[in-house]
Design an enzyme around this catalytic site. Structure first.
Site, PDB file in Angstrom:
ATOM      1  N   HIS A 181      -8.127 -31.405  -2.943  1.00  0.00           N
ATOM      2  CA  HIS A 181      -7.554 -32.523  -3.696  1.00  0.00           C
ATOM      3  C   HIS A 181      -8.318 -33.822  -3.493  1.00  0.00           C
ATOM      4  O   HIS A 181      -8.436 -34.640  -4.419  1.00  0.00           O
ATOM      5  CB  HIS A 181      -6.073 -32.665  -3.349  1.00  0.00           C
ATOM      6  CG  HIS A 181      -5.278 -31.471  -3.770  1.00  0.00           C
ATOM      7  ND1 HIS A 181      -4.511 -30.708  -2.909  1.00  0.00           N
ATOM      8  CD2 HIS A 181      -5.197 -30.849  -4.970  1.00  0.00           C
ATOM      9  CE1 HIS A 181      -3.975 -29.700  -3.577  1.00  0.00           C
ATOM     10  NE2 HIS A 181      -4.381 -29.748  -4.814  1.00  0.00           N
ATOM     11  N   ASP A 231      -7.503 -28.954 -12.925  1.00  0.00           N
ATOM     12  CA  ASP A 231      -7.117 -28.363 -11.643  1.00  0.00           C
ATOM     13  C   ASP A 231      -6.296 -27.108 -11.962  1.00  0.00           C
ATOM     14  O   ASP A 231      -5.070 -27.065 -11.797  1.00  0.00           O
ATOM     15  CB  ASP A 231      -6.289 -29.411 -10.882  1.00  0.00           C
ATOM     16  CG  ASP A 231      -5.761 -28.884  -9.576  1.00  0.00           C
ATOM     17  OD1 ASP A 231      -4.961 -29.614  -8.939  1.00  0.00           O
ATOM     18  OD2 ASP A 231      -6.113 -27.750  -9.191  1.00  0.00           O
ATOM     19  N   PRO A 258      -2.986 -17.534 -17.782  1.00  0.00           N
ATOM     20  CA  PRO A 258      -2.754 -18.775 -18.542  1.00  0.00           C
ATOM     21  C   PRO A 258      -3.931 -19.745 -18.496  1.00  0.00           C
ATOM     22  O   PRO A 258      -4.104 -20.571 -19.378  1.00  0.00           O
ATOM     23  CB  PRO A 258      -1.512 -19.374 -17.867  1.00  0.00           C
ATOM     24  CG  PRO A 258      -1.371 -18.693 -16.566  1.00  0.00           C
ATOM     25  CD  PRO A 258      -2.005 -17.361 -16.698  1.00  0.00           C
TER      26      PRO A 258
HETATM   27  N1  SAM Z   1      -4.303 -27.596  -6.850  1.00  0.00           N
HETATM   28  C1  SAM Z   1      -4.277 -26.251  -6.357  1.00  0.00           C
HETATM   29  C2  SAM Z   1      -5.557 -25.965  -5.690  1.00  0.00           C
HETATM   30  O1  SAM Z   1      -5.771 -26.518  -4.621  1.00  0.00           O
HETATM   31  O2  SAM Z   1      -6.321 -25.181  -6.225  1.00  0.00           O
HETATM   32  C3  SAM Z   1      -4.017 -25.167  -7.379  1.00  0.00           C
HETATM   33  C4  SAM Z   1      -4.061 -25.487  -8.741  1.00  0.00           C
HETATM   34  S1  SAM Z   1      -2.547 -25.619  -9.588  1.00  0.00           S
HETATM   35  C5  SAM Z   1      -1.359 -24.723  -8.698  1.00  0.00           C
HETATM   36  C6  SAM Z   1      -2.987 -24.577 -10.954  1.00  0.00           C
HETATM   37  C7  SAM Z   1      -2.019 -24.782 -12.068  1.00  0.00           C
HETATM   38  O3  SAM Z   1      -2.636 -24.568 -13.340  1.00  0.00           O
HETATM   39  C8  SAM Z   1      -0.822 -23.812 -12.037  1.00  0.00           C
HETATM   40  O4  SAM Z   1       0.337 -24.523 -11.724  1.00  0.00           O
HETATM   41  C9  SAM Z   1      -0.787 -23.198 -13.438  1.00  0.00           C
HETATM   42  O5  SAM Z   1       0.538 -23.031 -13.914  1.00  0.00           O
HETATM   43  C10 SAM Z   1      -1.570 -24.225 -14.234  1.00  0.00           C
HETATM   44  N2  SAM Z   1      -2.157 -23.739 -15.486  1.00  0.00           N
HETATM   45  C11 SAM Z   1      -2.746 -22.544 -15.714  1.00  0.00           C
HETATM   46  N3  SAM Z   1      -3.156 -22.455 -16.987  1.00  0.00           N
HETATM   47  C12 SAM Z   1      -2.819 -23.634 -17.599  1.00  0.00           C
HETATM   48  C13 SAM Z   1      -2.989 -24.158 -18.908  1.00  0.00           C
HETATM   49  N4  SAM Z   1      -3.588 -23.434 -19.879  1.00  0.00           N
HETATM   50  N5  SAM Z   1      -2.532 -25.411 -19.170  1.00  0.00           N
HETATM   51  C14 SAM Z   1      -1.931 -26.138 -18.192  1.00  0.00           C
HETATM   52  N6  SAM Z   1      -1.727 -25.701 -16.923  1.00  0.00           N
HETATM   53  C15 SAM Z   1      -2.177 -24.461 -16.630  1.00  0.00           C
END
Ligand code: SAM
Length: 282
Positions: free
Chosen positions: A62, A155, A162
């Site tokens: 982060h 991120d 997804p």
């Molecule tokens: N910040 C964390 C790290 O240290 O890697 C992980 C990343 S965060 C949990 C990833 C997020 O991307 C998930 O909550 C997921 O639901 C979201 N995500 C996946 N595909 C997406 C899309 N097409 N649009 C928006 N969010 C998406």
């Protein structure tokens, strides 16, 4: 009885972490969401069986997705964050009084809800008045934006499920249009260590480079990610991540960080030859 969580990094490599307790487990419309409490890494967020973050090492990721672009363009006012449902990137952005507005587009509302409940260390800034949280697909959202954002941070999860649409040429082209003249795009860029990841890194780098005059990669060390060697992309219309660093301005902010500093910033774009070779052979 001992409880272990293991994540497959390749068909022949697994990471195993000893678990104290499973705190949450549910399948949302988009993915399986688990929160585990572990002896070594504290609480960890797992999506579809892949470690997203751990309390012990999340600060590396982060801080590196946030402070690298902010040290190159300290005048960033409008930010778009795509994914980032755990709140860690948002937490680092909210430390900048100069940032005026943050649009965050997270496809899975349950991830935000679960992280607010179990991961207060990262999900601590969702009440910041500068934040507009949109629940939806980042690709669909960015299609309607032009010359609006000074910084876009992608991120996301990995390039399947997804998150797949966030690694496409169309998406990067839309990000280019959505950015202002001094805009910067930062993306989670996977790793080249294991052969099974190389194709995706090459495709991502090629797609970003096809849209941005400046398209570079920087590296960091995240112990709980496959191989520990992790890459991020830095793309812009005309800002170089090292030559244009505003080192004195950033240091004058006095932001206390656990990992990032401006010396490391300049060093992390100096890549090992094996990584350079993968990126050059796109
Ligand atoms: N910040 C964390 C790290 O240290 O890697 C992980 C990343 S965060 C949990 C990833 C997020 O991307 C998930 O909550 C997921 O639901 C979201 N995500 C996946 N595909 C997406 C899309 N097409 N649009 C928006 N969010 C998406």
């Amino acid at each position: 009885m001992e409880l272990w969580f293991s994540e497959k990094h390749t068909d022949n490599v697994e990471l195993k972490i000893k678990v104290k307790q499973q705190l949450y487990s549910k399948k949302s419309y988009y993915q399986q969401i688990d929160i585990l409490d572990t002896y070594e890494f504290g609480r960890i967020l797992v999506l579809d069986g892949y470690i997203m973050l751990t309390e012990k090492d999340e600060y590396v990721y982060h801080e590196m997705v946030t402070h690298v672009p902010m040290a190159v363009n300290p005048d960033v006012k409008n930010v778009l964050v795509i994914g980032a449902g755990d709140g860690g990137t948002l937490r680092e952005l909210c430390r900048y009084d100069t940032i005026e507005h943050i649009d965050m587009v997270e496809i899975d509302e349950l991830v935000v809800e679960v992280c607010k409940r179990y991961l207060p260390q990262t999900a601590c800034c969702f009440n910041d008045e500068r934040l507009d949280l949109h629940i939806g697909d980042g690709l669909k959202y960015v299609r309607y934006k032009e010359n609006e954002y000074d910084l876009i941070i992608v991120d996301s999860t990995d390039p399947f499920g997804p998150g797949e649409g966030l690694f496409t040429k169309e998406f990067y082209g839309r990000c280019f249009t959505a950015l202002t003249d001094k805009g910067i795009l930062i993306n989670q860029h996977e790793s080249t260590y294991y052969d099974s990841y190389v194709d995706m890194v090459q495709r991502t780098h090629k797609r970003i480079s096809a849209n941005f005059p400046v398209s570079m990669v920087y590296q960091t060390h995240i112990p709980t990610y496959p191989s520990g060697q992790w890459l991020f992309g830095f793309a812009s219309k005309n800002l170089h991540p090292v030559y244009d660093i505003q080192e004195d301005r950033w240091n004058a902010l006095g932001l206390k960080t656990k990992y990032y500093n401006t010396e490391l910033h300049k060093g992390c774009f100096a890549l090992p030859n094996d990584v350079k070779e993968v990126l050059e052979n796109t």
